[in-house]
Write an enzyme that holds these catalytic residues in place. Structure first.
Site, PDB file in Angstrom:
ATOM      1  N   GLY A  77      49.010 -52.936  87.300  1.00  0.00           N
ATOM      2  CA  GLY A  77      48.133 -51.803  87.495  1.00  0.00           C
ATOM      3  C   GLY A  77      48.831 -50.536  87.937  1.00  0.00           C
TER       4      GLY A  77
ATOM      5  N   GLY B  23      46.634 -46.943  91.029  1.00  0.00           N
ATOM      6  CA  GLY B  23      47.890 -46.892  90.282  1.00  0.00           C
ATOM      7  C   GLY B  23      49.023 -46.225  91.034  1.00  0.00           C
TER       8      GLY B  23
ATOM      9  N   ARG C  72      57.671 -61.863  84.445  1.00  0.00           N
ATOM     10  CA  ARG C  72      57.296 -62.663  85.613  1.00  0.00           C
ATOM     11  C   ARG C  72      56.660 -63.970  85.165  1.00  0.00           C
ATOM     12  NH1 ARG C  72      55.839 -58.415  89.421  1.00  0.00           N
ATOM     13  NH2 ARG C  72      56.828 -56.541  88.606  1.00  0.00           N
TER      14      ARG C  72
ATOM     15  N   ASP D 273      52.986 -63.919  90.403  1.00  0.00           N
ATOM     16  CA  ASP D 273      53.196 -62.671  89.674  1.00  0.00           C
ATOM     17  C   ASP D 273      54.377 -61.892  90.244  1.00  0.00           C
ATOM     18  OD1 ASP D 273      50.993 -62.553  91.745  1.00  0.00           O
ATOM     19  OD2 ASP D 273      51.493 -60.438  91.608  1.00  0.00           O
ATOM     20  N   ASN D 274      54.889 -62.323  91.367  1.00  0.00           N
ATOM     21  CA  ASN D 274      56.059 -61.644  91.947  1.00  0.00           C
ATOM     22  C   ASN D 274      57.332 -62.459  91.738  1.00  0.00           C
ATOM     23  OD1 ASN D 274      54.509 -59.489  92.814  1.00  0.00           O
ATOM     24  ND2 ASN D 274      54.133 -60.375  94.830  1.00  0.00           N
TER      25      ASN D 274
ATOM     26  N   ASP E 178      59.617 -56.966  93.493  1.00  0.00           N
ATOM     27  CA  ASP E 178      58.390 -56.561  94.188  1.00  0.00           C
ATOM     28  C   ASP E 178      58.525 -56.647  95.702  1.00  0.00           C
ATOM     29  OD1 ASP E 178      57.460 -56.107  91.697  1.00  0.00           O
ATOM     30  OD2 ASP E 178      55.553 -57.134  91.983  1.00  0.00           O
TER      31      ASP E 178
HETATM   32  P1  AMP Z   1      51.449 -56.950  94.739  1.00  0.00           P
HETATM   33  O1  AMP Z   1      50.729 -57.825  95.710  1.00  0.00           O
HETATM   34  O2  AMP Z   1      51.985 -55.697  95.335  1.00  0.00           O
HETATM   35  O3  AMP Z   1      52.469 -57.716  93.975  1.00  0.00           O
HETATM   36  O4  AMP Z   1      50.363 -56.439  93.717  1.00  0.00           O
HETATM   37  C1  AMP Z   1      49.752 -57.267  92.762  1.00  0.00           C
HETATM   38  C2  AMP Z   1      49.312 -56.453  91.589  1.00  0.00           C
HETATM   39  O5  AMP Z   1      48.316 -55.549  91.996  1.00  0.00           O
HETATM   40  C3  AMP Z   1      50.441 -55.643  90.986  1.00  0.00           C
HETATM   41  O6  AMP Z   1      50.870 -56.216  89.796  1.00  0.00           O
HETATM   42  C4  AMP Z   1      49.864 -54.293  90.750  1.00  0.00           C
HETATM   43  O7  AMP Z   1      49.818 -54.006  89.395  1.00  0.00           O
HETATM   44  C5  AMP Z   1      48.478 -54.336  91.323  1.00  0.00           C
HETATM   45  N1  AMP Z   1      48.341 -53.204  92.251  1.00  0.00           N
HETATM   46  C6  AMP Z   1      48.807 -53.129  93.511  1.00  0.00           C
HETATM   47  N2  AMP Z   1      48.513 -51.929  94.049  1.00  0.00           N
HETATM   48  C7  AMP Z   1      47.855 -51.234  93.103  1.00  0.00           C
HETATM   49  C8  AMP Z   1      47.283 -49.938  93.031  1.00  0.00           C
HETATM   50  N3  AMP Z   1      47.337 -49.089  94.057  1.00  0.00           N
HETATM   51  N4  AMP Z   1      46.667 -49.577  91.886  1.00  0.00           N
HETATM   52  C9  AMP Z   1      46.601 -50.411  90.852  1.00  0.00           C
HETATM   53  N5  AMP Z   1      47.116 -51.639  90.853  1.00  0.00           N
HETATM   54  C10 AMP Z   1      47.741 -52.062  91.957  1.00  0.00           C
HETATM   55 MG    MG Z   2      53.724 -57.518  92.616  1.00  0.00          MG
END
Ligand code: AMP
Ligand code: MG
Length: 500
Positions: free
Chosen positions: A97, A130, A187, A258-259, A268
């Protein structure tokens, strides 16, 4: 910063692999412009590795890496879709995202995919904006390079662009973009996405393209063999990566599937932490209420994640049992790397019986007294000169960190005797070898926090100084000795959450 180089253009980019596979995998998405772009940092060393000059990046890069202009002559930027298990629970489509691929850069050192993290909403943003805030972008920029400096596989960071654009989190903050790079950002969650959404053809397309691009030595195998070999490779690379995290005291904090990189990179960077005191069940992510991703859980969680990947691959093979067997290399791969890195940290050249116990007992001593992990190893390195060691008594420089001095003394005697069984040549280089394996500097949370505080006031000096020190974490940097000391008291109450 350096001299502007207006005459050298940015290099040419080509589309990333997933973009070539079509709209099922990647959607063309322009970045959303921001206000008040300014440089936070440009990574000179990495720019060099990519064959780019900092002058050219400064001259042409701010609007591009800040998302206000497309890469000159580059392909359209794209976002790729993936899913994943978050905290052990299937979460469906959740990414990407906020990361946009600019394209692929071909260099003499291989291909690098370039990404802008936080360049605005994508079709996969769900409710998100985003964006990424300055605070988390600084943490990602610094830790990517700190890991690289430590010799641990990681995505890299080329630049940090800050903006005045406001972003709402718990409070209003400002946005920033890290330009990050990796041979691939694929990933586990990319594979899970197509498997769990009932898209076997897309899964196969993704798998074939992955083998072709990143595992070319598997190309001539049958599909069943390819799947098994791929799963085994990912399992052992993941195990080796996490073993290296354990040895340096790194806690990732959000090991959702996903990480997890399919090529065994650390990716990440969120609420990660390099341990201060050695507390094996330390939880660094304030949002991780059950400690699923505690430091000492990481090896098991990595294995769990590899199982999730294997499950996603099951639809590609007619022999699921063989696939399940192929990931069973994980525990041995973990132990092999862990043992090797720990032996290196102790400077034990030829394996001898009892080495494992010597290493484990040292770790137990650190845990029992909650000794600072990095300082303990570094101090031990300085103290480990076999020609100077008194087996009956550890030096005060080491002993002062311990509460149970009797236990340390008993261990010290075994360590001294063990080192004296090494050859004279090995003994002569003992201290130097240990210093080259036990960093003086790691990116402690409070250091990142100080750098963030200053950058929030518009001063990126500490970000760039920290980066320079962490590029060479095993070297002495006398002007920055204070960054190698014990963390201040306020570091204990610092809370880092998933919010980014
Ligand atoms: P994370 O826990 O940081 O790995 O986030 C998981 C997923 O959430 C990521 O793949 C991002 O694409 C999505 N994401 C995190 N923060 C945002 C944001 N502010 N806007 C859109 N998507 C987000
Ligand atoms: Mg992530």
């Amino acid at each position: 910063m350096s001299k502007l180089d207006l005459d050298t253009p940015l290099p040419t980019l080509s589309p990333i692999g997933l973009a070539r596979l079509g709209a099922t995998f990647a959607t063309e998405t322009p970045a959303t412009p921001m206000a008040g772009l300014h440089w936070g940092a440009i990574n000179h060393a990495f720019a060099d590795e990519l064959g780019m000059t900092v002058g050219a990046i400064e001259a042409h890069g701010l609007t591009v890496l800040g998302g206000n202009a497309p890469w000159p002559g580059g392909p359209p930027s794209v976002a790729t879709v993936y899913s994943g298990h978050q905290f052990g629970v299937w979460a469906g489509q959740l990414g990407d995202g906020r990361a946009l691929f600019l394209g692929k850069l071909q260099t003499q050192r291989g291909d690098w995919e370039l990404q802008l993290k936080g360049a605005g909403p994508t079709p996969y943003s769900r409710m998100g904006d985003g964006r990424a805030v300055l605070r988390s972008s600084i943490r990602e920029y610094l830790c990517s390079e700190a890991m690289h400096g430590l010799g641990i596989p990681t995505s890299r960071a080329l630049a940090l662009v800050a903006a005045h654009t406001p972003v709402r989190r718990e409070t209003i903050e400002t946005a920033a973009i890290v330009t990050r790079a990796a041979p691939t950002f694929l990933r586990f969650g990319h594979f899970e996405h197509f498997a769990h959404h009932g898209k076997p053809e897309a899964l196969r397309t993704l798998f074939d393209a992955t083998v072709e691009a990143y595992f070319p030595d598997l190309k001539d195998l049958s599909i069943n063999e390819q799947v098994n070999a791929f799963a085994a490779r990912v399992a052992s690379d993941t195990a080796a990566l996490i073993a290296q995290w354990q040895c340096v005291g790194f806690c990732h904090g959000v090991m959702n599937t996903d990480n997890m990189s399919v090529i065994g990179l650390t990716i990440d960077y969120g609420p990660y932490q390099f341990l201060d005191a050695f507390v094996p069940d330390h939880i660094c992510n304030h949002s991780d209420h059950n400690g699923r991703y505690a430091y000492n859980q990481q090896p098991q969680v990595g294995y769990w994640n590899v199982h999730a990947l294997a499950q996603a691959l099951a639809g590609l093979t007619t022999d699921v049992e063989a696939l399940a067997a192929s990931i069973q290399c994980y525990p041995d791969a973990f132990t092999t790397t862990y043992t090797q890195v720990m032996r290196d940290k102790m400077g034990l050249v030829v394996p001898l019986e009892g080495d494992g116990a010597l290493i484990n007992d040292w770790q137990d001593l650190l845990a029992k007294d909650g000794v600072d992990y990095t300082i303990a190893w570094r101090t031990l390195s300085h103290a480990a000169d076999p020609t100077m060691m008194d087996p009956t008594q550890p030096p005060e420089t080491l002993a002062r960190w311990f509460i149970d001095r009797a236990a340390l003394g008993a261990w010290w005697q075994r360590f001294t005797e063990r080192l004296q069984r090494q050859t004279p040549a090995e003994q002569a280089t003992q201290v130097a070898r240990m210093l080259a394996r036990n960093p003086k500097y790691v990116l402690r949370n409070h250091l990142a926090q100080d750098a963030i505080r200053q950058a929030t006031d518009g001063n990126f000096t500490m970000v760039n100084q920290l980066k320079a020190v962490l590029d060479q974490p095993f070297a002495e940097h006398p002007a920055y000795d204070h960054w190698a000391g014990m963390p201040p008291d306020w570091a204990k109450t610092l809370q880092i959450s998933c919010s980014s």
